[in-house]
Design a protein around this motif. Structure first.
Motif, short mmCIF file in Angstrom:
data_model
loop_
_atom_site.label_atom_id
_atom_site.label_comp_id
_atom_site.label_asym_id
_atom_site.label_seq_id
_atom_site.Cartn_x
_atom_site.Cartn_y
_atom_site.Cartn_z
N LEU A 28 -37.18 42.48 -9.46
CA LEU A 28 -37.70 43.77 -9.02
C LEU A 28 -36.73 44.89 -9.36
N SER A 29 -37.27 46.09 -9.57
CA SER A 29 -36.40 47.24 -9.81
C SER A 29 -35.67 47.60 -8.53
N GLN A 30 -34.53 48.26 -8.66
CA GLN A 30 -33.78 48.65 -7.47
C GLN A 30 -34.58 49.61 -6.60
N LEU A 31 -35.41 50.44 -7.23
CA LEU A 31 -36.24 51.37 -6.45
C LEU A 31 -37.26 50.61 -5.62
N THR A 32 -37.85 49.58 -6.20
CA THR A 32 -38.81 48.75 -5.46
C THR A 32 -38.12 48.02 -4.31
N VAL A 33 -36.94 47.46 -4.59
CA VAL A 33 -36.17 46.77 -3.54
C VAL A 33 -35.84 47.73 -2.41
N LEU A 34 -35.40 48.94 -2.77
CA LEU A 34 -35.06 49.93 -1.75
C LEU A 34 -36.28 50.32 -0.92
N GLY A 35 -37.42 50.52 -1.59
CA GLY A 35 -38.64 50.89 -0.87
C GLY A 35 -39.10 49.80 0.08
N MET A 36 -39.05 48.53 -0.37
CA MET A 36 -39.47 47.42 0.49
C MET A 36 -38.48 47.20 1.63
N THR A 37 -37.20 47.47 1.36
CA THR A 37 -36.19 47.37 2.43
C THR A 37 -36.49 48.41 3.52
N ARG B 204 -28.61 36.79 15.73
CA ARG B 204 -28.47 38.22 16.11
C ARG B 204 -27.13 38.72 15.57
N GLN B 205 -27.15 39.15 14.32
CA GLN B 205 -25.93 39.54 13.62
C GLN B 205 -25.90 41.04 13.35
N SER B 206 -24.69 41.54 13.10
CA SER B 206 -24.48 42.96 12.88
C SER B 206 -24.69 43.34 11.42
N LEU B 207 -25.28 44.50 11.22
CA LEU B 207 -25.41 45.05 9.87
C LEU B 207 -24.07 45.52 9.33
N THR B 208 -23.21 46.05 10.19
CA THR B 208 -22.00 46.75 9.73
C THR B 208 -20.73 45.91 9.77
N GLN B 209 -20.70 44.80 10.48
CA GLN B 209 -19.45 44.05 10.63
C GLN B 209 -18.92 43.54 9.29
N GLN B 210 -19.82 43.24 8.37
CA GLN B 210 -19.41 42.71 7.07
C GLN B 210 -18.60 43.71 6.25
N MET C 155 -32.25 39.45 10.07
CA MET C 155 -32.86 39.98 8.85
C MET C 155 -32.16 41.25 8.39
N VAL C 156 -31.94 42.15 9.32
CA VAL C 156 -31.29 43.43 8.99
C VAL C 156 -29.88 43.21 8.45
N SER C 157 -29.17 42.25 9.03
CA SER C 157 -27.78 42.01 8.62
C SER C 157 -27.68 41.53 7.18
N ARG C 158 -28.76 40.92 6.66
CA ARG C 158 -28.74 40.39 5.29
C ARG C 158 -29.29 41.38 4.27
N LEU C 159 -29.85 42.49 4.70
CA LEU C 159 -30.47 43.44 3.77
C LEU C 159 -29.49 44.02 2.74
N PRO C 160 -28.23 44.32 3.11
CA PRO C 160 -27.30 44.82 2.08
C PRO C 160 -27.12 43.86 0.92
N MET C 161 -27.33 42.57 1.14
CA MET C 161 -27.18 41.58 0.07
C MET C 161 -28.22 41.78 -1.03
N LEU C 162 -29.28 42.52 -0.73
CA LEU C 162 -30.29 42.80 -1.75
C LEU C 162 -29.78 43.77 -2.80
N LEU C 163 -28.82 44.59 -2.42
CA LEU C 163 -28.35 45.65 -3.30
C LEU C 163 -26.96 45.41 -3.84
N MET C 164 -26.23 44.44 -3.27
CA MET C 164 -24.86 44.20 -3.73
C MET C 164 -24.43 42.81 -3.31
#
Length: 427
Positions: free
Chosen positions: A354-363, A155-161, A74-83
């Motif tokens: 959703l607004s980017q602020l809402t996405v960031l807050g939920m992230t 079990r994937q890395s947040l930063t490897q991408q 889940m964590v590894s896919r979170l950056p995809m919400l913003l870019m």
């Protein structure tokens, strides 16, 4: 974007799509194969669990390890919400500005050449991730489980991408981004099903393809397993470049020095802190830089990759870390994990509305929840305080409809567990 049908989606998990059905002129038309594979991930994990019980009489996954692996995914896919993904964004930039030839997007030859190119580049992504310490700091997340099952694949890395994209850029000189976008996903999906102990041997397929048998070796911390079998879909690259090893002795999984922790931010980032502390020991700038850019086992006076002289001896009798914790706490953690998984799914589905602020807050809320549940599993002293804070935030977000219950049962459980289970957390 056209969604793949049920049958096509399932076949995408095993690289069983044809060029005709998975060639697209525009990147925007390429299906989100990985995002749409969630039902297949869940179905195959449940199937593995059931077959494992029938074959072994016990579970192939523990709650603590399984939830940690899924949390990492889940964590590894979170950056995809913003870019957009780094690999595809960088690829499209190089293609737009520097491509030398333009192979036809609707040619089967282009499709198969892209398959080989992506898999070849993945081999080197993977190999460098083991042979360069700062890249290993990201990739070690995937190796940190002492179990080997389908949850481990997630079990994937947040930063490897943020570094892996570099290795694919030569392909952008000739291969269309739309076909690359297909294969970068299919390559990842194929590697899901090979994370299992239940499939022992696939006969002649073992000669060419990466299989559960080959990949078990890759995840082992036995001396004969370390830095072997890097292939994604094909194992031929390992045979060509001398990094192939057959499964012989019983494989003991996990890191050479197991972390024995389940808190997700520690799992993701602990090795970066270790490298920083290690580099501070050395006086010269050369040695400090070598700490990050040589192999993880490097020390002054050793070769670039170091050696394994300091590794703990593997006897074959090692037992995975499985902390003892009460059944009420396990139920509590599972319920709240399912709740945050629902929130995560809703966020992925509705991110464009959703607004980017809402996405960031939920992230941030998702990260807080996964961290707090990890504290509970690890039985950290501050677990109760952090979980109390998280529950207050959860109730507030629910009150203002930022999150919602996904089943009536879980809505009731939310109210009951807040008062009941905290007696177990605090007392």
């Amino acid at each position: 974007q056209k969604s793949p049908g049920l049958q096509q989606g399932f076949r995408s998990m095993f690289f069983m799509l044809t060029p005709n059905e998975s060639s697209f002129q525009k990147v925007e038309a390429v299906p989100q194969y990985v995002e749409q594979a969630t039902p297949f991930f869940i179905g195959l994990m449940v199937l593995e669990l059931l077959v494992g019980v029938l074959k072994t009489g016990g579970s192939v996954v523990t709650i603590s390890d399984g939830l940690t692996s899924i949390s990492a995914g889940m964590v590894s896919r979170l950056p995809m919400l913003l870019m957009r993904g780094c690999e595809l964004s960088a690829y499209m930039y190089v293609w737009d500005h520097y491509h030398l030839v333009e192979l036809p997007w609707d040619s089967a030859w282009t499709w198969w050449l892209t398959f080989l190119g992506v898999d070849f580049c993945y081999y080197w992504v993977h190999r460098f991730a083991h042979e360069v310490a700062v890249l290993w700091a990201a990739h070690q997340v995937h190796h940190s489980s002492e179990y080997y099952n389908l949850t481990t694949a997630l079990r994937q890395s947040l930063t490897q991408q943020f570094t892996s994209w570099i290795f694919y850029m030569p392909l952008a000189l000739a291969l269309p981004p739309s076909i690359f976008a297909v294969h970068i996903q299919l390559n990842l999906l194929y590697q899901f099903w090979i994370h299992t102990e239940l499939i022992r041997d696939l006969g002649p397929l073992e000669l060419i393809f990466n299989t559960p048998k080959h990949h078990r070796v890759h995840h082992g911390r036995n001396l004969y397993c370390i830095d072997k079998n890097y292939g994604g879909i094909l194992i031929i690259w390992d045979r060509i470049f001398g990094t192939f090893a057959s499964e012989t002795d019983k494989v003991i999984y996990g890191l050479v020095f197991p972390i024995r922790r389940f808190e997700i931010l520690h799992v993701q980032f602990h090795y970066y802190l270790y490298l920083w502390k290690k580099s501070k020991i050395y006086k010269t700038i050369i040695h400090k830089l070598a700490t990050f850019f040589n192999g993880p086992s490097w020390k002054p006076g050793k070769s670039r990759l170091g050696d394994h002289d300091d590794n703990p001896k593997v006897t074959g009798k090692e037992v995975p870390h499985d902390p003892s914790w009460s059944m009420p706490l396990q139920v509590y953690v599972v319920i709240h994990f399912l709740l945050v998984l629902g929130t995560y799914h809703e966020l992925i589905e509705n991110k464009m509305m959703l607004s980017q602020l809402t996405v960031l807050g939920m992230t941030c809320y998702i990260l807080l929840t996964l961290t707090s549940l990890g504290f509970i599993i690890d039985q950290r002293p501050r677990a109760a305080s952090l979980e109390m804070l998280r529950c207050v935030i959860m109730v507030t977000m629910h009150r203002y409809s930022y999150i919602k219950p996904f089943l009536p049962l879980l809505a009731v459980s939310r109210k009951l567990t807040f008062s009941y289970f905290f007696k177990h957390l605090i007392f």
